[in-house]
Design a protein around this motif. Structure first.
Motif, PDB file in Angstrom:
ATOM      1  N   LYS A  59     -41.055 -50.215  -2.258  1.00 16.54           N
ATOM      2  CA  LYS A  59     -39.703 -49.661  -2.272  1.00 16.54           C
ATOM      3  C   LYS A  59     -39.758 -48.228  -1.743  1.00 16.54           C
ATOM      4  O   LYS A  59     -40.582 -47.426  -2.178  1.00 16.54           O
ATOM      5  N   VAL A  60     -38.861 -47.922  -0.800  1.00 14.99           N
ATOM      6  CA  VAL A  60     -38.744 -46.573  -0.256  1.00 14.99           C
ATOM      7  C   VAL A  60     -37.770 -45.801  -1.128  1.00 14.99           C
ATOM      8  O   VAL A  60     -36.634 -46.216  -1.316  1.00 14.99           O
ATOM      9  N   LEU A  61     -38.217 -44.676  -1.670  1.00 16.90           N
ATOM     10  CA  LEU A  61     -37.368 -43.801  -2.479  1.00 16.90           C
ATOM     11  C   LEU A  61     -37.032 -42.587  -1.618  1.00 16.90           C
ATOM     12  O   LEU A  61     -37.675 -41.546  -1.698  1.00 16.90           O
ATOM     13  N   VAL A  62     -36.024 -42.742  -0.793  1.00 21.27           N
ATOM     14  CA  VAL A  62     -35.677 -41.748   0.217  1.00 21.27           C
ATOM     15  C   VAL A  62     -35.468 -40.365  -0.386  1.00 21.27           C
ATOM     16  O   VAL A  62     -36.011 -39.383   0.089  1.00 21.27           O
ATOM     17  N   GLY A  63     -34.711 -40.270  -1.426  1.00 25.11           N
ATOM     18  CA  GLY A  63     -34.417 -38.982  -2.033  1.00 25.11           C
ATOM     19  C   GLY A  63     -35.618 -38.307  -2.667  1.00 25.11           C
ATOM     20  O   GLY A  63     -35.589 -37.127  -2.964  1.00 25.11           O
ATOM     21  N   LYS A  64     -36.686 -39.061  -2.846  1.00 27.46           N
ATOM     22  CA  LYS A  64     -37.904 -38.510  -3.440  1.00 27.46           C
ATOM     23  C   LYS A  64     -38.985 -38.271  -2.397  1.00 27.46           C
ATOM     24  O   LYS A  64     -40.036 -37.733  -2.700  1.00 27.46           O
ATOM     25  N   GLY A  65     -38.769 -38.737  -1.160  1.00 27.24           N
ATOM     26  CA  GLY A  65     -39.759 -38.527  -0.103  1.00 27.24           C
ATOM     27  C   GLY A  65     -41.010 -39.365  -0.275  1.00 27.24           C
ATOM     28  O   GLY A  65     -42.080 -38.976   0.181  1.00 27.24           O
ATOM     29  N   VAL A  66     -40.876 -40.508  -0.925  1.00 26.00           N
ATOM     30  CA  VAL A  66     -42.047 -41.320  -1.243  1.00 26.00           C
ATOM     31  C   VAL A  66     -41.721 -42.804  -1.096  1.00 26.00           C
ATOM     32  O   VAL A  66     -40.570 -43.211  -1.236  1.00 26.00           O
ATOM     33  N   VAL A  67     -42.753 -43.587  -0.791  1.00 27.64           N
ATOM     34  CA  VAL A  67     -42.647 -45.039  -0.803  1.00 27.64           C
ATOM     35  C   VAL A  67     -43.711 -45.533  -1.779  1.00 27.64           C
ATOM     36  O   VAL A  67     -44.857 -45.092  -1.735  1.00 27.64           O
ATOM     37  N   ILE A  68     -43.312 -46.384  -2.710  1.00 22.58           N
ATOM     38  CA  ILE A  68     -44.236 -46.937  -3.701  1.00 22.58           C
ATOM     39  C   ILE A  68     -44.467 -48.399  -3.363  1.00 22.58           C
ATOM     40  O   ILE A  68     -43.517 -49.133  -3.097  1.00 22.58           O
ATOM     41  N   THR A  69     -45.731 -48.807  -3.373  1.00 20.77           N
ATOM     42  CA  THR A  69     -46.079 -50.187  -3.057  1.00 20.77           C
ATOM     43  C   THR A  69     -46.875 -50.808  -4.198  1.00 20.77           C
ATOM     44  O   THR A  69     -47.420 -50.098  -5.057  1.00 20.77           O
ATOM     45  N   GLN A  70     -46.943 -52.134  -4.172  1.00 25.73           N
ATOM     46  CA  GLN A  70     -47.763 -52.876  -5.130  1.00 25.73           C
ATOM     47  C   GLN A  70     -48.534 -53.938  -4.330  1.00 25.73           C
ATOM     48  O   GLN A  70     -48.118 -55.086  -4.240  1.00 25.73           O
ATOM     49  N   PRO A  71     -49.666 -53.521  -3.728  1.00 29.30           N
ATOM     50  CA  PRO A  71     -50.426 -54.448  -2.886  1.00 29.30           C
ATOM     51  C   PRO A  71     -50.907 -55.690  -3.640  1.00 29.30           C
ATOM     52  O   PRO A  71     -50.899 -56.789  -3.093  1.00 29.30           O
ATOM     53  N   LYS A  72     -51.350 -55.500  -4.876  1.00 29.41           N
ATOM     54  CA  LYS A  72     -51.777 -56.597  -5.748  1.00 29.41           C
ATOM     55  C   LYS A  72     -51.097 -56.399  -7.094  1.00 29.41           C
ATOM     56  O   LYS A  72     -50.749 -55.277  -7.450  1.00 29.41           O
ATOM     57  N   ALA A  73     -50.951 -57.462  -7.834  1.00 29.68           N
ATOM     58  CA  ALA A  73     -50.302 -57.376  -9.143  1.00 29.68           C
ATOM     59  C   ALA A  73     -50.941 -56.283  -9.991  1.00 29.68           C
ATOM     60  O   ALA A  73     -52.157 -56.257 -10.177  1.00 29.68           O
ATOM     61  N   GLY A  74     -50.120 -55.345 -10.454  1.00 31.08           N
ATOM     62  CA  GLY A  74     -50.582 -54.276 -11.332  1.00 31.08           C
ATOM     63  C   GLY A  74     -51.215 -53.096 -10.627  1.00 31.08           C
ATOM     64  O   GLY A  74     -51.604 -52.120 -11.264  1.00 31.08           O
ATOM     65  N   GLU A  75     -51.322 -53.125  -9.313  1.00 30.36           N
ATOM     66  CA  GLU A  75     -51.911 -52.021  -8.532  1.00 30.36           C
ATOM     67  C   GLU A  75     -50.792 -51.319  -7.771  1.00 30.36           C
ATOM     68  O   GLU A  75     -50.182 -51.908  -6.878  1.00 30.36           O
ATOM     69  N   PHE A  76     -50.507 -50.073  -8.134  1.00 32.30           N
ATOM     70  CA  PHE A  76     -49.410 -49.331  -7.523  1.00 32.30           C
ATOM     71  C   PHE A  76     -49.962 -48.176  -6.694  1.00 32.30           C
ATOM     72  O   PHE A  76     -50.870 -47.469  -7.130  1.00 32.30           O
ATOM     73  N   LYS A  77     -49.407 -48.015  -5.514  1.00 40.48           N
ATOM     74  CA  LYS A  77     -49.802 -46.948  -4.589  1.00 40.48           C
ATOM     75  C   LYS A  77     -48.539 -46.206  -4.161  1.00 40.48           C
ATOM     76  O   LYS A  77     -47.441 -46.768  -4.184  1.00 40.48           O
ATOM     77  N   ALA A  78     -48.703 -44.968  -3.755  1.00 41.19           N
ATOM     78  CA  ALA A  78     -47.565 -44.201  -3.243  1.00 41.19           C
ATOM     79  C   ALA A  78     -48.013 -43.400  -2.030  1.00 41.19           C
ATOM     80  O   ALA A  78     -49.151 -42.919  -1.960  1.00 41.19           O
ATOM     81  N   PHE A  79     -47.088 -43.291  -1.075  1.00 41.42           N
ATOM     82  CA  PHE A  79     -47.351 -42.575   0.161  1.00 41.42           C
ATOM     83  C   PHE A  79     -46.115 -41.760   0.527  1.00 41.42           C
ATOM     84  O   PHE A  79     -45.002 -42.087   0.127  1.00 41.42           O
ATOM     85  N   SER A  80     -46.337 -40.735   1.341  1.00 38.26           N
ATOM     86  CA  SER A  80     -45.202 -39.982   1.874  1.00 38.26           C
ATOM     87  C   SER A  80     -44.329 -40.945   2.667  1.00 38.26           C
ATOM     88  O   SER A  80     -44.833 -41.825   3.360  1.00 38.26           O
ATOM     89  N   SER A  81     -43.021 -40.770   2.575  1.00 38.97           N
ATOM     90  CA  SER A  81     -42.114 -41.629   3.344  1.00 38.97           C
ATOM     91  C   SER A  81     -41.818 -41.050   4.725  1.00 38.97           C
ATOM     92  O   SER A  81     -40.999 -41.576   5.455  1.00 38.97           O
ATOM     93  N   LYS A  82     -42.519 -39.982   5.099  1.00 41.65           N
ATOM     94  CA  LYS A  82     -42.321 -39.345   6.402  1.00 41.65           C
ATOM     95  C   LYS A  82     -43.343 -39.897   7.391  1.00 41.65           C
ATOM     96  O   LYS A  82     -44.551 -39.722   7.223  1.00 41.65           O
ATOM     97  N   CYS A  83     -42.858 -40.569   8.423  1.00 38.88           N
ATOM     98  CA  CYS A  83     -43.735 -41.155   9.433  1.00 38.88           C
ATOM     99  C   CYS A  83     -44.563 -40.068  10.104  1.00 38.88           C
ATOM    100  O   CYS A  83     -44.044 -39.000  10.453  1.00 38.88           O
TER     101      CYS A  83
END
Length: 138
Positions: A59-83
Motif C-alpha cells: 500500500k502506498v501511503l502518499v501523505g506519509k512518503g512511504v510504501v509498505i509491502t508484505q512480501p511474505k505473510a507476516g514480513e513487512f517492509k517499507a520504502f520511500s515512495s519517491k521514485c
C-alpha cells in the motif's frame, strides 16, 4: 505603470501560478492523503494496520512518503515512495512490484531493488515497527 513596477507585478503573478501548479501536483489519493506529509520525527500514531497490507502486495501511503509491502505473510517492509529515477511518487503495488506512473519504473516489494527501468537505483528503505496490528515508523 513604470517598467519596474510592471515587471514586479508580472513576476509575482508568475510565482503565484507556479505555486498553484505545484500544489495541484500533490493531489489526494483514495485514503485522503495529500502527498505533502513525510516524517519529521514526531510520533503520528500508526501508519497502517497489518491487515491493510496484502500478502504479496502493498500500500502506498502518499501523505506519509512511504510504501509498505508484505512480501511474505507476516514480513513487512517499507520504502520511500519517491521514485529514484525522476522523483515522482510511486502510485501502486501490483504483481509483486511497486510501480511509478511517470516512466513505468518497477521495484521489488521485498527489497526495493529495480525490476524494470528507467530507474537504476533501488528505493531507499524506511524504518518501520510492527506492534500487534499497528505499523509505525520505527
Amino acid at each position: 505603470m513604470s517598467g519596474v513596477a510592471r515587471r514586479t507585478v508580472v513576476a509575482a503573478g508568475g510565482a503565484g501560478l507556479a505555486a498553484a501548479a505545484l500544489t495541484a501536483c500533490g493531489g489526494t489519493n483514495a485514503e485522503g492523503d495529500t502527498g505533502t506529509g513525510g516524517t519529521d520525527g514526531a510520533p503520528e500514531g500508526p501508519l497502517a494496520k497489518t491487515g491493510d497490507i496484502p500478502v504479496g502486495g502493498g500500500k502506498v501511503l502518499v501523505g506519509k512518503g512511504v510504501v509498505i509491502t508484505q512480501p511474505k505473510a507476516g514480513e513487512f517492509k517499507a520504502f520511500s515512495s519517491k521514485c529514484t529515477h525522476a522523483g515522482c511518487a510511486v502510485s501502486e503495488v501490483k504483481d509483486g512490484v511497486i510501480v511509478c506512473p511517470c516512466h513505468q519504473s518497477r521495484f521489488d516489494i521485498s527489497d526495493g531493488s529495480v525490476k524494470g527501468g528507467p530507474a537504476t537505483t533501488s528505493l531507499p528503505p524506511e524504518p518501520i515497527e510492527v506492534k500487534g496490528e499497528d505499523i509505525s515508523f520505527g
